[in-house]
Design an enzyme around this catalytic site. Sequence first.
Site, short mmCIF file in Angstrom:
data_model
loop_
_atom_site.label_atom_id
_atom_site.label_comp_id
_atom_site.label_asym_id
_atom_site.label_seq_id
_atom_site.Cartn_x
_atom_site.Cartn_y
_atom_site.Cartn_z
N SER A 48 0.86 -1.20 0.00
CA SER A 48 0.00 0.00 0.00
C SER A 48 0.88 1.23 0.00
CB SER A 48 -0.87 0.01 1.26
OG SER A 48 -1.47 1.29 1.44
N TYR A 77 -2.16 -2.07 10.30
CA TYR A 77 -2.23 -2.15 8.84
C TYR A 77 -0.97 -1.54 8.22
CZ TYR A 77 -4.04 -1.60 4.09
OH TYR A 77 -4.21 -1.66 2.73
P1 NAD Z 1 -11.48 -6.28 -0.53
O1 NAD Z 1 -11.88 -6.31 0.92
O2 NAD Z 1 -12.42 -5.76 -1.55
O3 NAD Z 1 -11.01 -7.75 -0.98
C1 NAD Z 1 -10.19 -8.56 -0.18
C2 NAD Z 1 -10.58 -10.03 -0.40
O4 NAD Z 1 -9.70 -10.82 0.41
C3 NAD Z 1 -12.01 -10.36 0.04
O5 NAD Z 1 -12.69 -11.08 -0.97
C4 NAD Z 1 -11.81 -11.22 1.30
O6 NAD Z 1 -12.82 -12.19 1.50
C5 NAD Z 1 -10.45 -11.85 1.03
N1 NAD Z 1 -9.77 -12.28 2.26
C6 NAD Z 1 -9.76 -11.66 3.47
N2 NAD Z 1 -9.05 -12.38 4.36
C7 NAD Z 1 -8.59 -13.48 3.70
C8 NAD Z 1 -7.81 -14.60 4.08
N3 NAD Z 1 -7.37 -14.74 5.34
N4 NAD Z 1 -7.52 -15.54 3.15
C9 NAD Z 1 -7.98 -15.43 1.87
N5 NAD Z 1 -8.74 -14.39 1.45
C10 NAD Z 1 -9.04 -13.42 2.36
O7 NAD Z 1 -10.11 -5.45 -0.54
P2 NAD Z 1 -9.32 -4.70 -1.71
O8 NAD Z 1 -9.58 -3.24 -1.57
O9 NAD Z 1 -9.51 -5.34 -3.02
O10 NAD Z 1 -7.85 -4.97 -1.18
C11 NAD Z 1 -6.99 -5.95 -1.71
C12 NAD Z 1 -5.59 -5.66 -1.22
O11 NAD Z 1 -5.24 -4.32 -1.56
C13 NAD Z 1 -5.42 -5.76 0.29
O12 NAD Z 1 -4.17 -6.36 0.57
C14 NAD Z 1 -5.45 -4.31 0.73
O13 NAD Z 1 -4.77 -4.12 1.94
C15 NAD Z 1 -4.76 -3.63 -0.42
N6 NAD Z 1 -5.01 -2.19 -0.57
C16 NAD Z 1 -6.26 -1.70 -0.73
C17 NAD Z 1 -6.45 -0.32 -0.84
C18 NAD Z 1 -7.84 0.29 -0.98
O14 NAD Z 1 -7.98 1.53 -0.89
N7 NAD Z 1 -8.87 -0.52 -1.18
C19 NAD Z 1 -5.36 0.55 -0.83
C20 NAD Z 1 -4.08 0.01 -0.69
C21 NAD Z 1 -3.93 -1.36 -0.56
#
Ligand code: NAD
Length: 257
Positions: free
Chosen positions: A143, A157
Amino acid sequence: MRLQDKVALITGAGSGIGYHTAVLFAQEGASVVVVDVNDAAGQKTVDEITQQGGKAIYVHADVSKAADCEKMIQAAEDTYGALHILFNNAGISHANDDDAINTTEDVWDLTMQINVKGVFLGCKYGIPAIRRAGGGSIINTASFVASLGAATPQLAYTASKGAVLSMTRELATIHAREGIRVNALCPGPLRTELLMKYLNTDEKKNRRLVHIPMGRFGEAKEIAYAALYLASDESSFVTGSNFLVDGGITAAYVTPE
Ligand code: NAD
């Protein structure tokens, strides 16, 4: 097609970045192993890919558990004969993650187990498989907070994403000469349900937006396109990178406007 004959495993592919990446990778010719803990969401991703004529299977795996990670990698090799692309993308942002005083030990441990240990375990079982395939690409979702202190406290986080970034650099260095590239994909703030639920008034949204030079939130699809580049052979000289896709937030603290 940019991923013709490649096999890609994507964790957290039931939603957000993982979902968009799974659909895009399949459209580019990859066979996709969709991994999640949310079975309905994961299956929905697979159904969409197969309806479009692509190839995908769903595997239930909790990335914080070694046996599950071993099983998901095995499923990729058993079903499609190899693994070339591993996208360690699953991650959580806990609602009670706060500053050092208010974050509980439970929240800290859970965040580290999924966000950090999950990436480690994906690599522990995934790297031998990618070796057997003759090389490939690993992408770990970190991130922008791995590079920039955010004013809104989410200490566990932020620390977890810093760990993903440093782990990625070391993995990239260790495996560079065996044709395994490892990059950290670092999204900026995205217009996802999770973040919008949190920034639930115009005032809160604008307070965050003022720090993003582009003046808007990113879309999950924009991260998927970056993952596609890192997964494909087009990025053959890119490894160990802090690959920021963040609308410029880490480059400038205050917008010119
Ligand atoms: P999201 O919550 O839409 O999707 C995450 C998915 O991971 C979900 O389907 C959930 O069921 C699954 N998951 C959760 N725990 C799990 C586990 N223990 N094992 C397997 N699957 C699991 O999130 P997103 O926004 O698509 O985020 C994806 C990645 O991007 C994450 O690592 C998040 O930290 C990172 N990220 C997101 C943002 C943002 O603004 N959304 C910004 C920077 C980084």
